[in-house]
Design a protein around this motif. Structure first.
Motif, PDB file in Angstrom:
ATOM      1  N   LYS A 181      -4.167   9.400   6.705  1.00 27.41           N
ATOM      2  CA  LYS A 181      -5.043   9.889   5.929  1.00 27.41           C
ATOM      3  C   LYS A 181      -4.871   8.423   5.009  1.00 27.41           C
ATOM      4  CE  LYS A 181      -5.699  14.593   6.314  1.00 27.41           C
ATOM      5  NZ  LYS A 181      -5.391  16.156   5.255  1.00 27.41           N
ATOM      6  N   ALA A 182      -3.510   8.283   5.130  1.00 19.98           N
ATOM      7  CA  ALA A 182      -3.394   7.043   4.012  1.00 19.98           C
ATOM      8  C   ALA A 182      -3.860   5.828   4.667  1.00 19.98           C
ATOM      9  CB  ALA A 182      -2.199   7.374   3.338  1.00 19.98           C
ATOM     10  N   ILE A 183      -3.702   5.741   5.839  1.00 21.18           N
ATOM     11  CA  ILE A 183      -3.958   4.805   6.472  1.00 21.18           C
ATOM     12  C   ILE A 183      -5.374   4.043   6.260  1.00 21.18           C
ATOM     13  CG2 ILE A 183      -4.342   3.660   9.498  1.00 21.18           C
ATOM     14  CD1 ILE A 183      -1.408   4.827   9.385  1.00 21.18           C
ATOM     15  N   GLN A 184      -6.279   5.533   6.946  1.00 25.62           N
ATOM     16  CA  GLN A 184      -7.992   5.431   7.074  1.00 25.62           C
ATOM     17  C   GLN A 184      -8.556   5.236   5.457  1.00 25.62           C
ATOM     18  OE1 GLN A 184      -8.032   9.047   8.414  1.00 25.62           O
ATOM     19  NE2 GLN A 184      -7.970   8.557  10.892  1.00 25.62           N
ATOM     20  N   TRP A 185      -7.870   5.836   4.607  1.00 27.72           N
ATOM     21  CA  TRP A 185      -8.493   5.838   2.942  1.00 27.72           C
ATOM     22  C   TRP A 185      -8.458   3.948   2.971  1.00 27.72           C
ATOM     23  CZ3 TRP A 185      -7.594   3.082  -1.372  1.00 27.72           C
ATOM     24  CH2 TRP A 185      -8.776   3.165  -2.030  1.00 27.72           C
ATOM     25  N   PHE A 186      -7.080   3.535   2.507  1.00 26.73           N
ATOM     26  CA  PHE A 186      -6.934   2.249   2.612  1.00 26.73           C
ATOM     27  C   PHE A 186      -7.576   0.962   3.238  1.00 26.73           C
ATOM     28  CE2 PHE A 186      -3.013   3.181   0.584  1.00 26.73           C
ATOM     29  CZ  PHE A 186      -2.925   2.599  -1.138  1.00 26.73           C
ATOM     30  N   GLU A 187      -8.168   1.601   4.643  1.00 25.81           N
ATOM     31  CA  GLU A 187      -8.969   0.538   6.003  1.00 25.81           C
ATOM     32  C   GLU A 187      -9.986   0.882   5.190  1.00 25.81           C
ATOM     33  OE1 GLU A 187      -6.211   0.336   9.972  1.00 25.81           O
ATOM     34  OE2 GLU A 187      -8.380   1.902   9.912  1.00 25.81           O
ATOM     35  N   LYS A 188     -10.687   1.778   4.376  1.00 19.59           N
ATOM     36  CA  LYS A 188     -11.736   1.982   4.079  1.00 19.59           C
ATOM     37  C   LYS A 188     -11.988   1.458   2.593  1.00 19.59           C
ATOM     38  CE  LYS A 188     -15.317   5.546   3.376  1.00 19.59           C
ATOM     39  NZ  LYS A 188     -16.074   6.928   2.990  1.00 19.59           N
ATOM     40  N   ILE A 296       7.265   4.874  -7.128  1.00 23.04           N
ATOM     41  CA  ILE A 296       6.238   5.647  -7.435  1.00 23.04           C
ATOM     42  C   ILE A 296       5.809   6.818  -6.859  1.00 23.04           C
ATOM     43  CG2 ILE A 296       3.484   4.903  -7.764  1.00 23.04           C
ATOM     44  CD1 ILE A 296       4.480   2.174  -7.736  1.00 23.04           C
ATOM     45  N   ASP A 297       5.995   7.813  -7.253  1.00 22.68           N
ATOM     46  CA  ASP A 297       6.538   9.456  -6.918  1.00 22.68           C
ATOM     47  C   ASP A 297       4.919   9.166  -6.282  1.00 22.68           C
ATOM     48  OD1 ASP A 297       6.061  12.114  -6.237  1.00 22.68           O
ATOM     49  OD2 ASP A 297       7.521  12.696  -7.612  1.00 22.68           O
ATOM     50  N   PHE A 298       4.107   9.500  -5.581  1.00 26.31           N
ATOM     51  CA  PHE A 298       3.017   9.712  -4.924  1.00 26.31           C
ATOM     52  C   PHE A 298       2.203  11.514  -5.438  1.00 26.31           C
ATOM     53  CE2 PHE A 298      -0.279  11.740  -1.694  1.00 26.31           C
ATOM     54  CZ  PHE A 298      -0.973  10.263  -1.820  1.00 26.31           C
ATOM     55  N   ARG A 299       3.409  11.790  -5.595  1.00 25.94           N
ATOM     56  CA  ARG A 299       2.309  13.448  -6.484  1.00 25.94           C
ATOM     57  C   ARG A 299       1.884  13.541  -7.128  1.00 25.94           C
ATOM     58  NH1 ARG A 299       8.496  16.978  -5.567  1.00 25.94           N
ATOM     59  NH2 ARG A 299       8.667  14.289  -6.791  1.00 25.94           N
ATOM     60  N   GLN A 300       2.095  12.491  -8.685  1.00 25.18           N
ATOM     61  CA  GLN A 300       1.681  12.088  -9.646  1.00 25.18           C
ATOM     62  C   GLN A 300       0.055  11.365  -9.298  1.00 25.18           C
ATOM     63  OE1 GLN A 300       4.260   9.205 -11.401  1.00 25.18           O
ATOM     64  NE2 GLN A 300       6.341  10.598 -11.543  1.00 25.18           N
ATOM     65  N   PHE A 301      -0.346  11.555  -7.935  1.00 26.51           N
ATOM     66  CA  PHE A 301      -1.564  11.424  -8.067  1.00 26.51           C
ATOM     67  C   PHE A 301      -2.588  12.050  -7.812  1.00 26.51           C
ATOM     68  CE2 PHE A 301       1.190   7.494  -8.331  1.00 26.51           C
ATOM     69  CZ  PHE A 301       0.517   6.884  -9.100  1.00 26.51           C
ATOM     70  N   ALA A 302      -3.606  12.081  -8.416  1.00 26.53           N
ATOM     71  CA  ALA A 302      -4.394  12.901  -7.583  1.00 26.53           C
ATOM     72  C   ALA A 302      -4.932  12.299  -6.757  1.00 26.53           C
ATOM     73  CB  ALA A 302      -5.438  13.486  -8.579  1.00 26.53           C
ATOM     74  N   SER A 303      -5.233  11.515  -6.461  1.00 18.36           N
ATOM     75  CA  SER A 303      -5.808  10.833  -5.276  1.00 18.36           C
ATOM     76  C   SER A 303      -5.822   8.687  -4.798  1.00 18.36           C
ATOM     77  CB  SER A 303      -7.799  10.693  -5.592  1.00 18.36           C
ATOM     78  OG  SER A 303      -8.059   9.679  -6.378  1.00 18.36           O
ATOM     79  N   TYR A 304      -5.911   8.896  -3.358  1.00 18.97           N
ATOM     80  CA  TYR A 304      -5.300   7.535  -3.898  1.00 18.97           C
ATOM     81  C   TYR A 304      -6.299   6.406  -4.228  1.00 18.97           C
ATOM     82  CZ  TYR A 304      -3.197   8.986   0.219  1.00 18.97           C
ATOM     83  OH  TYR A 304      -2.476   9.472   1.284  1.00 18.97           O
ATOM     84  N   SER A 305      -7.752   6.830  -4.593  1.00 16.72           N
ATOM     85  CA  SER A 305      -7.985   6.054  -6.311  1.00 16.72           C
ATOM     86  C   SER A 305      -7.459   5.868  -6.792  1.00 16.72           C
ATOM     87  CB  SER A 305      -9.730   6.489  -6.041  1.00 16.72           C
ATOM     88  OG  SER A 305     -10.312   6.121  -4.854  1.00 16.72           O
ATOM     89  N   ASP A 306      -6.951   6.821  -7.073  1.00 12.23           N
ATOM     90  CA  ASP A 306      -5.571   6.733  -8.619  1.00 12.23           C
ATOM     91  C   ASP A 306      -4.647   5.979  -7.966  1.00 12.23           C
ATOM     92  OD1 ASP A 306      -7.959   7.975 -10.083  1.00 12.23           O
ATOM     93  OD2 ASP A 306      -6.176  10.769  -9.584  1.00 12.23           O
ATOM     94  N   LEU A 307      -4.782   6.464  -7.140  1.00  9.43           N
ATOM     95  CA  LEU A 307      -3.003   5.093  -6.899  1.00  9.43           C
ATOM     96  C   LEU A 307      -3.123   3.667  -6.871  1.00  9.43           C
ATOM     97  CD1 LEU A 307       0.072   4.841  -5.768  1.00  9.43           C
ATOM     98  CD2 LEU A 307      -0.868   5.090  -3.340  1.00  9.43           C
ATOM     99  N   TYR A 308      -4.326   3.349  -6.062  1.00  9.14           N
ATOM    100  CA  TYR A 308      -4.808   1.973  -5.674  1.00  9.14           C
ATOM    101  C   TYR A 308      -4.846   1.375  -7.323  1.00  9.14           C
ATOM    102  CZ  TYR A 308      -7.079  -2.127  -3.565  1.00  9.14           C
ATOM    103  OH  TYR A 308      -7.272  -3.061  -3.684  1.00  9.14           O
ATOM    104  N   ARG A 309      -6.273   2.209  -7.659  1.00  7.28           N
ATOM    105  CA  ARG A 309      -5.837   1.727  -9.403  1.00  7.28           C
ATOM    106  C   ARG A 309      -4.697   1.855 -10.363  1.00  7.28           C
ATOM    107  NH1 ARG A 309     -10.331   5.316  -9.735  1.00  7.28           N
ATOM    108  NH2 ARG A 309      -9.341   6.563 -10.460  1.00  7.28           N
ATOM    109  N   TYR A 310      -4.063   2.226  -9.992  1.00  9.73           N
ATOM    110  CA  TYR A 310      -2.292   1.884 -10.517  1.00  9.73           C
ATOM    111  C   TYR A 310      -1.355   0.472  -9.980  1.00  9.73           C
ATOM    112  CZ  TYR A 310       2.259   2.437 -12.025  1.00  9.73           C
ATOM    113  OH  TYR A 310       3.447   2.102 -12.494  1.00  9.73           O
TER     114      TYR A 310
END
Length: 358
Positions: A181-188, A296-310
């Motif tokens: 899922k992480a791979i697919q989000w970043f590729e998209k 960076i604790d992945f659990r602190q982010f609600a979505s990959y979008s939030d993580l990416y912005r961080y």
């Protein structure tokens, strides 16, 4: 002289101690070489089982470095190193299998505290389990103080290093599918900021069970017929993990499973050694072992979008703070339980005690 036979290394001929072995990627066999050296210092000789068999020697003990089928060899004691979770190797939670061993070396806090009671009602008493952690060889490229390239010296933004595999049990804690899922989000959503490394990514996501395999075959046919890659970000296997991580700012660092106390593998340490900041998901109590300032604790982010912005908003100064925290951890006694030397000392020390060696 005490003699031990090692089982679970298919190459044989003491290849497990050979730094030139074709399987010694990222010097992963360093813990075994150290274990052999510590054994010799204490009057113990270790060989792969085939070498002792060729000499017609009955070993004093056997040491299984993988959870393979048990082979009776006449040894007085039998030992097992339990590396993986039952999600990957189901027999690691099978009392019948585990009870064939006198001692079981494991990171699993539940087994260490409570022993095992499996789904069939079988039990393994807790005094059979001995605590170890995954050993982590320090790459030869590392400087003594673990200084690595700075934020601006790293050309790549985010990577993921791993193999295309699946869990072998249905369990919501597995993270193989979450890597996909992480791979697919970043590729998209951020294709220019992401690179994928490892084995097996020329084909679709591997899946469990007969229906999973059927779906896999169907998904595999479409890109083959269209002549398109399955994962566009795939760069092939990493020559070394250090080489990739030392030129990358962040790494998606998911364990094979989450929320299993004590299950901390080499993945986060590979990042620390190279000065890459891990985005970690795995052990629920990771901060009890490694300071939270290091990752960076992945659990602190609600979505990959939030993580990416961080990640995109991080300054070079903040990046350097993460690096400094990781360096301080590696140079402290907190890292000792995760070292190759501690791994070797613990295993050989237990064998010494069991055989009452001076």
């Amino acid at each position: 002289m005490l003699t031990g036979s090692i089982y679970g290394w298919e190459n044989g001929q003491d290849d497990i101690f050979n730094p030139q072995s074709s399987r010694n990627r990222d010097d992963c066999l360093e813990p075994m070489r150290l274990m052999s050296a510590v054994a010799r210092q204490n009057g113990i000789e270790l060989h792969t089982a085939d070498v002792n068999a060729q000499k017609h020697l009955t070993p004093d003990f056997s040491l299984y470095v993988e959870s393979i089928d048990f082979v009776p060899c006449g040894a007085k004691k039998n030992y097992l190193i339990l590396y993986e979770t039952p999600l990957t190797i189901p027999r690691n939670a099978d009392s019948w299998y585990l009870n064939q061993f006198d001692r079981i070396f494991t990171w699993n806090k539940d087994l260490l505290h409570n022993g095992l009671q499996d789904y069939h009602g079988g039990m393994v008493m807790r005094d059979r389990f001995v605590q170890i952690q995954y050993p982590n060889p320090i790459p030869k490229e590392c400087s003594g103080d673990f200084q690595g390239p700075t934020y601006t010296q790293r050309q790549d933004f985010v990577c993921l290093i791993g193999s295309n595999r699946h869990a072998n049990l249905v369990d919501e804690r597995e993270l193989y599918s979450q890597r996909v899922k992480a791979i697919q989000w970043f590729e998209k959503n951020a294709p220019l900021d992401f690179k994928l490394y490892g084995n097996g990514w020329k084909v679709p996501q591997k899946r469990l069970g007969s229906l999973g395999k059927l779906r896999y075959r169907m998904e595999k046919a479409i890109p083959f017929l269209l002549g398109k890659p399955v994962f566009k970000s795939y760069q092939g296997p990493a020559k070394t993990k250090y080489e990739v991580l030392s030129k990358t700012r962040f790494c998606i660092c998911f364990e094979n499973a989450r929320n299993i106390d004590g299950y901390i593998t080499e993945k986060i340490f590979d990042c620390f050694f190279a000065g890459c900041i891990p985005v970690y998901w795995g052990d629920v109590g990771i901060a009890n072992y490694i300071p939270a300032e290091c990752f960076i604790d992945f659990r602190q982010f609600a979505s990959y979008s939030d993580l990416y912005r961080y990640l995109k908003s991080m300054t070079p100064e903040r990046f350097a703070q993460y690096q400094q925290a990781a360096r301080e951890f590696l140079l402290s006694n907190q890292f000792t339980p995760f070292s190759s030397q501690n791994f070797a000392d613990t295993i050989i020390g237990q064998i010494k005690d069991d055989f009452a060696l001076a």
